[in-house]
Structure formats: structure tokens, C-alpha cells
Design a protein around this motif. Structure first.
Motif, PDB file in Angstrom:
ATOM      1  N   PRO A 214     118.420  37.625  -3.654  1.00  0.00           N
ATOM      2  CA  PRO A 214     118.918  38.991  -3.534  1.00  0.00           C
ATOM      3  C   PRO A 214     119.073  39.359  -2.056  1.00  0.00           C
ATOM      4  O   PRO A 214     118.379  38.814  -1.198  1.00  0.00           O
ATOM      5  CB  PRO A 214     117.821  39.828  -4.213  1.00  0.00           C
ATOM      6  N   THR A 215     119.939  40.287  -1.758  1.00  0.00           N
ATOM      7  CA  THR A 215     120.195  40.665  -0.377  1.00  0.00           C
ATOM      8  C   THR A 215     118.936  41.243   0.265  1.00  0.00           C
ATOM      9  O   THR A 215     118.047  41.755  -0.420  1.00  0.00           O
ATOM     10  CB  THR A 215     121.303  41.716  -0.300  1.00  0.00           C
ATOM     11  N   PRO A 216     118.863  41.188   1.599  1.00  0.00           N
ATOM     12  CA  PRO A 216     117.711  41.791   2.281  1.00  0.00           C
ATOM     13  C   PRO A 216     117.515  43.258   1.920  1.00  0.00           C
ATOM     14  O   PRO A 216     116.374  43.714   1.760  1.00  0.00           O
ATOM     15  CB  PRO A 216     118.064  41.619   3.759  1.00  0.00           C
ATOM     16  N   ALA A 217     118.597  43.998   1.775  1.00  0.00           N
ATOM     17  CA  ALA A 217     118.479  45.423   1.439  1.00  0.00           C
ATOM     18  C   ALA A 217     117.783  45.617   0.094  1.00  0.00           C
ATOM     19  O   ALA A 217     116.968  46.533  -0.074  1.00  0.00           O
ATOM     20  CB  ALA A 217     119.868  46.066   1.415  1.00  0.00           C
ATOM     21  N   LYS A 218     118.081  44.756  -0.868  1.00  0.00           N
ATOM     22  CA  LYS A 218     117.438  44.864  -2.182  1.00  0.00           C
ATOM     23  C   LYS A 218     115.950  44.547  -2.093  1.00  0.00           C
ATOM     24  O   LYS A 218     115.127  45.170  -2.764  1.00  0.00           O
ATOM     25  CB  LYS A 218     118.116  43.926  -3.179  1.00  0.00           C
ATOM     26  N   ARG A 219     115.603  43.581  -1.261  1.00  0.00           N
ATOM     27  CA  ARG A 219     114.183  43.230  -1.121  1.00  0.00           C
ATOM     28  C   ARG A 219     113.405  44.342  -0.436  1.00  0.00           C
ATOM     29  O   ARG A 219     112.279  44.669  -0.830  1.00  0.00           O
ATOM     30  CB  ARG A 219     114.056  41.912  -0.353  1.00  0.00           C
ATOM     31  N   VAL A 220     114.009  44.941   0.587  1.00  0.00           N
ATOM     32  CA  VAL A 220     113.361  46.072   1.257  1.00  0.00           C
ATOM     33  C   VAL A 220     113.188  47.224   0.271  1.00  0.00           C
ATOM     34  O   VAL A 220     112.128  47.863   0.211  1.00  0.00           O
ATOM     35  CB  VAL A 220     114.182  46.515   2.484  1.00  0.00           C
ATOM     36  N   ALA A 221     114.221  47.493  -0.523  1.00  0.00           N
ATOM     37  CA  ALA A 221     114.137  48.567  -1.513  1.00  0.00           C
ATOM     38  C   ALA A 221     113.050  48.280  -2.540  1.00  0.00           C
ATOM     39  O   ALA A 221     112.355  49.198  -3.004  1.00  0.00           O
ATOM     40  CB  ALA A 221     115.487  48.740  -2.209  1.00  0.00           C
ATOM     41  N   ALA A 222     112.876  47.011  -2.898  1.00  0.00           N
ATOM     42  CA  ALA A 222     111.836  46.646  -3.863  1.00  0.00           C
ATOM     43  C   ALA A 222     110.447  46.965  -3.322  1.00  0.00           C
ATOM     44  O   ALA A 222     109.561  47.403  -4.069  1.00  0.00           O
ATOM     45  CB  ALA A 222     111.945  45.169  -4.218  1.00  0.00           C
ATOM     46  N   LEU A 223     110.247  46.735  -2.040  1.00  0.00           N
ATOM     47  CA  LEU A 223     108.961  47.101  -1.427  1.00  0.00           C
ATOM     48  C   LEU A 223     108.701  48.590  -1.610  1.00  0.00           C
ATOM     49  O   LEU A 223     107.594  49.011  -1.971  1.00  0.00           O
ATOM     50  CB  LEU A 223     108.972  46.757   0.068  1.00  0.00           C
ATOM     51  N   GLY A 224     109.737  49.409  -1.387  1.00  0.00           N
ATOM     52  CA  GLY A 224     109.585  50.847  -1.554  1.00  0.00           C
ATOM     53  C   GLY A 224     109.280  51.241  -2.984  1.00  0.00           C
ATOM     54  O   GLY A 224     108.436  52.115  -3.235  1.00  0.00           O
ATOM     55  N   LYS A 225     109.935  50.589  -3.948  1.00  0.00           N
ATOM     56  CA  LYS A 225     109.698  50.913  -5.362  1.00  0.00           C
ATOM     57  C   LYS A 225     108.272  50.568  -5.772  1.00  0.00           C
ATOM     58  O   LYS A 225     107.629  51.308  -6.529  1.00  0.00           O
ATOM     59  CB  LYS A 225     110.699  50.162  -6.239  1.00  0.00           C
ATOM     60  N   LEU A 226     107.775  49.446  -5.290  1.00  0.00           N
ATOM     61  CA  LEU A 226     106.411  49.043  -5.628  1.00  0.00           C
ATOM     62  C   LEU A 226     105.395  50.011  -5.017  1.00  0.00           C
ATOM     63  O   LEU A 226     104.383  50.353  -5.650  1.00  0.00           O
ATOM     64  CB  LEU A 226     106.150  47.612  -5.153  1.00  0.00           C
ATOM     65  N   ILE A 227     105.660  50.457  -3.806  1.00  0.00           N
ATOM     66  CA  ILE A 227     104.769  51.434  -3.182  1.00  0.00           C
ATOM     67  C   ILE A 227     104.728  52.718  -4.005  1.00  0.00           C
ATOM     68  O   ILE A 227     103.666  53.322  -4.206  1.00  0.00           O
ATOM     69  CB  ILE A 227     105.217  51.726  -1.731  1.00  0.00           C
ATOM     70  N   GLU A 228     105.884  53.124  -4.522  1.00  0.00           N
ATOM     71  CA  GLU A 228     105.959  54.361  -5.312  1.00  0.00           C
ATOM     72  C   GLU A 228     105.081  54.312  -6.556  1.00  0.00           C
ATOM     73  O   GLU A 228     104.557  55.341  -6.999  1.00  0.00           O
ATOM     74  CB  GLU A 228     107.406  54.635  -5.715  1.00  0.00           C
ATOM     75  N   ILE A 229     104.910  53.138  -7.146  1.00  0.00           N
ATOM     76  CA  ILE A 229     104.092  53.046  -8.360  1.00  0.00           C
ATOM     77  C   ILE A 229     102.673  52.577  -8.054  1.00  0.00           C
ATOM     78  O   ILE A 229     101.914  52.251  -8.966  1.00  0.00           O
ATOM     79  CB  ILE A 229     104.741  52.121  -9.406  1.00  0.00           C
ATOM     80  N   GLY A 230     102.333  52.542  -6.774  1.00  0.00           N
ATOM     81  CA  GLY A 230     100.949  52.261  -6.394  1.00  0.00           C
ATOM     82  C   GLY A 230     100.561  50.809  -6.271  1.00  0.00           C
ATOM     83  O   GLY A 230      99.373  50.483  -6.258  1.00  0.00           O
ATOM     84  N   VAL A 231     101.547  49.905  -6.171  1.00  0.00           N
ATOM     85  CA  VAL A 231     101.239  48.476  -6.045  1.00  0.00           C
ATOM     86  C   VAL A 231     101.034  48.132  -4.566  1.00  0.00           C
ATOM     87  O   VAL A 231     101.908  48.420  -3.745  1.00  0.00           O
ATOM     88  CB  VAL A 231     102.373  47.617  -6.624  1.00  0.00           C
ATOM     89  N   PRO A 232      99.922  47.519  -4.201  1.00  0.00           N
ATOM     90  CA  PRO A 232      99.734  47.080  -2.814  1.00  0.00           C
ATOM     91  C   PRO A 232     100.774  46.021  -2.450  1.00  0.00           C
ATOM     92  O   PRO A 232     100.984  45.071  -3.203  1.00  0.00           O
ATOM     93  CB  PRO A 232      98.326  46.475  -2.820  1.00  0.00           C
ATOM     94  N   VAL A 233     101.422  46.203  -1.308  1.00  0.00           N
ATOM     95  CA  VAL A 233     102.498  45.288  -0.931  1.00  0.00           C
ATOM     96  C   VAL A 233     102.277  44.738   0.475  1.00  0.00           C
ATOM     97  O   VAL A 233     101.584  45.336   1.307  1.00  0.00           O
ATOM     98  CB  VAL A 233     103.884  45.967  -1.000  1.00  0.00           C
ATOM     99  N   HIS A 234     102.905  43.608   0.711  1.00  0.00           N
ATOM    100  CA  HIS A 234     102.888  42.947   2.009  1.00  0.00           C
ATOM    101  C   HIS A 234     104.303  42.468   2.285  1.00  0.00           C
ATOM    102  O   HIS A 234     104.958  41.911   1.397  1.00  0.00           O
ATOM    103  CB  HIS A 234     101.924  41.756   1.981  1.00  0.00           C
ATOM    104  N   CYS A 235     104.796  42.703   3.487  1.00  0.00           N
ATOM    105  CA  CYS A 235     106.112  42.187   3.877  1.00  0.00           C
ATOM    106  C   CYS A 235     105.910  40.953   4.737  1.00  0.00           C
ATOM    107  O   CYS A 235     105.283  41.017   5.795  1.00  0.00           O
ATOM    108  CB  CYS A 235     106.904  43.240   4.642  1.00  0.00           C
ATOM    109  N   SER A 236     106.443  39.835   4.274  1.00  0.00           N
ATOM    110  CA  SER A 236     106.331  38.586   5.010  1.00  0.00           C
ATOM    111  C   SER A 236     107.644  38.315   5.741  1.00  0.00           C
ATOM    112  O   SER A 236     108.678  38.099   5.102  1.00  0.00           O
ATOM    113  CB  SER A 236     106.008  37.431   4.054  1.00  0.00           C
ATOM    114  N   ILE A 237     107.601  38.371   7.059  1.00  0.00           N
ATOM    115  CA  ILE A 237     108.794  38.087   7.854  1.00  0.00           C
ATOM    116  C   ILE A 237     108.790  36.587   8.109  1.00  0.00           C
ATOM    117  O   ILE A 237     108.446  36.112   9.190  1.00  0.00           O
ATOM    118  CB  ILE A 237     108.774  38.887   9.168  1.00  0.00           C
TER     119      ILE A 237
END
Length: 364
Positions: A214-237
Motif C-alpha cells: 500500500p502507498t506510504p500515505a495509506k500506511r501513515v493513515a493506518a497508524l492514525g486509525k489505530l491510535i484512534e481506537i487505542g492500539v499502541p503503535v510504532h512507526c518503523s522507518i
């Protein structure tokens, strides 16, 4: 030197060739131009590569490791091979175990394990089993495109939720949000954390590096969606590829920090075994003008080698370029208010309860 116009180049795939392994004595072959023209005159142009999936039924599903420099001791890989086609994928050499190439075969000839959830249930039900977080996506992506059809990762999460067993997920796909219902409930019990890899913010570069992600924009958006539902997230560059993707480090950190991401990290490019010649070939196809510079920097941070396989140092490059990347990362994290950038997730193993077998409650 190949180019995107070369007759053997497969558009929409990461590898420019098969990249046959010589470590395992696999047969190699090369089709010369005269013979290719002769075959095309008889059969027409080569058929475009299609993705095939072979179902396998292993006897066990949990893989245990004692590596001193990884933060987990057990993992599950629902699939072998990965259609995402990331040219830098360190898992590519494992396809040679099947007498298949780490190149195009790794991307097109996939294996799925439909009985993974059943095997996991049996494992977790054993009396002597002691829970520790299970890592999903440590080798190949648990949310690659065929997950939509097989739903193996979802079934694994269902078993883990039932058993109150903690899980970590690593993926390059926004498809992880399709399991938001499970992830939200698991997060409310401190049973899950998700890491999403964002290599670049440039969709054109991404289409070359990781053509079916998936495009980078979709992956970034997924991080935001997970944060909204309370899932702990990590962004790996990850991976940071010198002179190719490192320019995006600061902008990625800034972008995900604005979403509320509190944990980021980076891993330098690793080129084990057959990945190195495949990556060099990729450079010749897409960035011939800077191929020498890229590999010169890679070798400088790996003590003069394409790859450093040693524990601890394989994740921690050395030298001037490595120090520069560390400094840039540290400064970017400080500006974004992400602290030191280290992942710190406290998953709870105390809630674990062996799952039911055969529809019957366990009596002992």
C-alpha cells in the motif's frame, strides 16, 4: 545493465530477475537473445508472471529463537514468500529452501498455512506452555494481499484474544485496520501492539522499492486509525537506504508525530546472502547514476562488507555515516516530541488462559 525496458524486466515486481541461490546448488540458466527471439516467434511473447499460492500444513506453527538482539522469543509466519516484493527484504533467501529463487519466485510463488490457528490453539492448550508475546510478521508480512482471501492472520488473532495471549504485529500494510474490531478489544486488555513500516513518503519511489505495498500515505493513515481506537503503535522507518530513502527520515517522524505516534525507530539496510546481488541489480535498473555511491555508503557502515551478520552489530551500523543518521534521528525525535524514539510496550501475559479444544472446556 538492465533497464525497465529490458525484455526480462517484470513491471510491478521488485526483483529484476530470479536471483537464483548458489548456496544450495540450485540450477542456473540464462536465455540468450537469439533463443528468446526464436521462442517468441513460436509461442509469442512471454506470459506475464502471476502470483500462485500453495497451501501447506505444517506440524507446528510457533517458531522459537534465542537471538540475543531481537525483542521476542517466539513468532508465527502465516505465509512464506511475500507479494509486496520489497527489494530489500531480508527474508528473500529463505525461499531457496524450497528450491525457489529469492528473486521473482519469492514474490510470485507463495505458501499459505491454513491450519495455523488450529495449530496455535493446540500449542497454547498444552499444560506446560508459558506465555510470552507472539511476534507476527517477523519474516513475511501477515497482511500481504493474500490475507484478504485466507484470513489466517485474523484467525490467529481470534485465538489469541480468546486465550488472552499478547501479540505484536509488524506490517507494511494498512490492511491491518480490517481487523480493528479484534485489535481494539485486545488493546483494551493490553494484549497487542502494532508496528507499521514507512520507508519513504514518495509514492513513486515506494512503487519501485516495494511495488505491491500500500502507498506510504495509506500506511501513515493506518497508524492514525489505530491510535484512534487505542492500539499502541510504532512507526518503523526501515530500512534506511543511504542516498535513496534517508532524506525522508525527518519528514516521516514529523508526519506520524502529528498523528499522535509516540514510538519510532529505524534500522539500516541489511543485505544478507542473495539480497545483496538482487539489490545491486535493482540499483542498476532504477538508479544507475548513484549505484556506486549507495553501495559505498552501505559498505562503509558495515565495516567494508555488503552485510554484517553478527548479533548486535547487524542492527547497529558503525562509522561516520551511521553517526550522522543517528544524530539526525535523535534531533528529529526531539523536535517532534517523541522522546528517545524507543518502542516501549507493556503487554500483559498474566491474563492468559488456555483455549478450549474440540469445543470442550479444559478440566485440568
Amino acid at each position: 545493465m538492465r533497464s525497465p525496458d529490458h525484455p526480462d524486466f517484470e513491471r510491478g515486481r521488485g526483483a529484476a530477475s530470479g536471483g537464483v541461490s548458489t548456496r544450495f546448488g540450485l540450477a542456473t540458466r540464462e536465455l540468450d537473445g537469439d533463443w528468446r527471439e526464436h521462442m517468441e516467434s513460436l509461442d509469442g511473447p512471454p506470459v506475464k508472471l502471476r502470483t500462485t499460492v500453495t497451501e501447506e500444513r505444517p506440524q507446528t506453527i510457533l517458531t522459537f529463537n534465542k537471538s540475543p538482539d531481537v525483542p521476542f522469543d517466539r513468532s508465527i509466519n502465516a505465509y512464506r514468500g511475500c507479494e509486496h516484493g520489497c527489494i530489500y527484504c531480508f527474508a528473500r533467501p529463505t525461499h531457496a529452501y524450497h528450491d525457489l529463487s529469492p528473486g521473482l519466485d519469492f514474490e510470485t510463488q507463495l505458501f499459505a498455512k491454513p491450519n495455523a490457528a488450529e495449530l496455535l490453539r493446540e500449542t497454547l492448550a498444552k499444560r506446560k506452555y508459558k506465555p510470552q508475546p507472539i511476534a507476527l510478521g517477523t519474516n513475511t508480512d501477515p497482511y500481504q494481499p493474500i490475507e484478504k482471501r485466507y484470513r489466517i492472520t485474523r484467525e490467529i488473532l481470534e485465538v489469541c484474544l480468546e486465550a488472552r495471549h499478547p501479540v505484536t504485529i509488524t506490517t507494511k500494510s494498512d490492511r491491518v485496520t480490517r481487523d480493528a474490531d479484534l485489535l481494539e478489544e485486545m488493546a483494551s486488555r493490553s494484549l497487542v501492539a502494532v508496528a507499521i513500516s514507512v520507508t519513504t513518503l514518495d509514492p513513486v519511489l515506494s512503487s519501485k522499492l516495494e511495488p505491491r505495498c500500500p502507498t506510504p500515505a495509506k500506511r501513515v493513515a493506518a497508524l492514525g486509525k489505530l491510535i484512534e481506537i487505542g492500539v499502541p503503535v510504532h512507526c518503523s522507518i526501515s530500512p534506511i537506504i543511504p542516498a535513496i530513502t534517508d532524506e525522508f527520515m525527518e519528514s516521516i517522524i514529523e508526519r506520524v508525530a502529528a498523528l499522535g505516534v509516540k514510538s519510532v525507530g529505524w534500522i539500516p539496510l541489511r543485505l544478507p546472502h542473495e539480497v545483496s546481488p538482487l539489490f545491486r541489480e535493482w540499483l542498476d535498473v532504477h538508479y544507475p547514476e548513484r549505484a556506486g555511491k549507495v553501495m559505498s555508503i552501505v559498505r562503509s557502515i558495515r565495516n567494508g562488507r555488503d552485510n554484517d551478520p553478527d548479533f548486535f552489530t547487524r542492527m547497529k551500523p558503525s562509522g561516520v555515516w551511521a553517526d550522522l543518521l543517528r544524530t539526525r534521528f535523535r534531533v528529529a525525535c526531539k523536535r517532534a516530541g517523541i522522546g528517545n524514539g524507543k518502542a516501549q510496550f507493556d503487554l500483559d501475559c498474566s491474563q492468559f488462559r488456555p483455549p478450549e479444544l474440540g469445543g470442550q472446556l479444559r478440566l485440568f
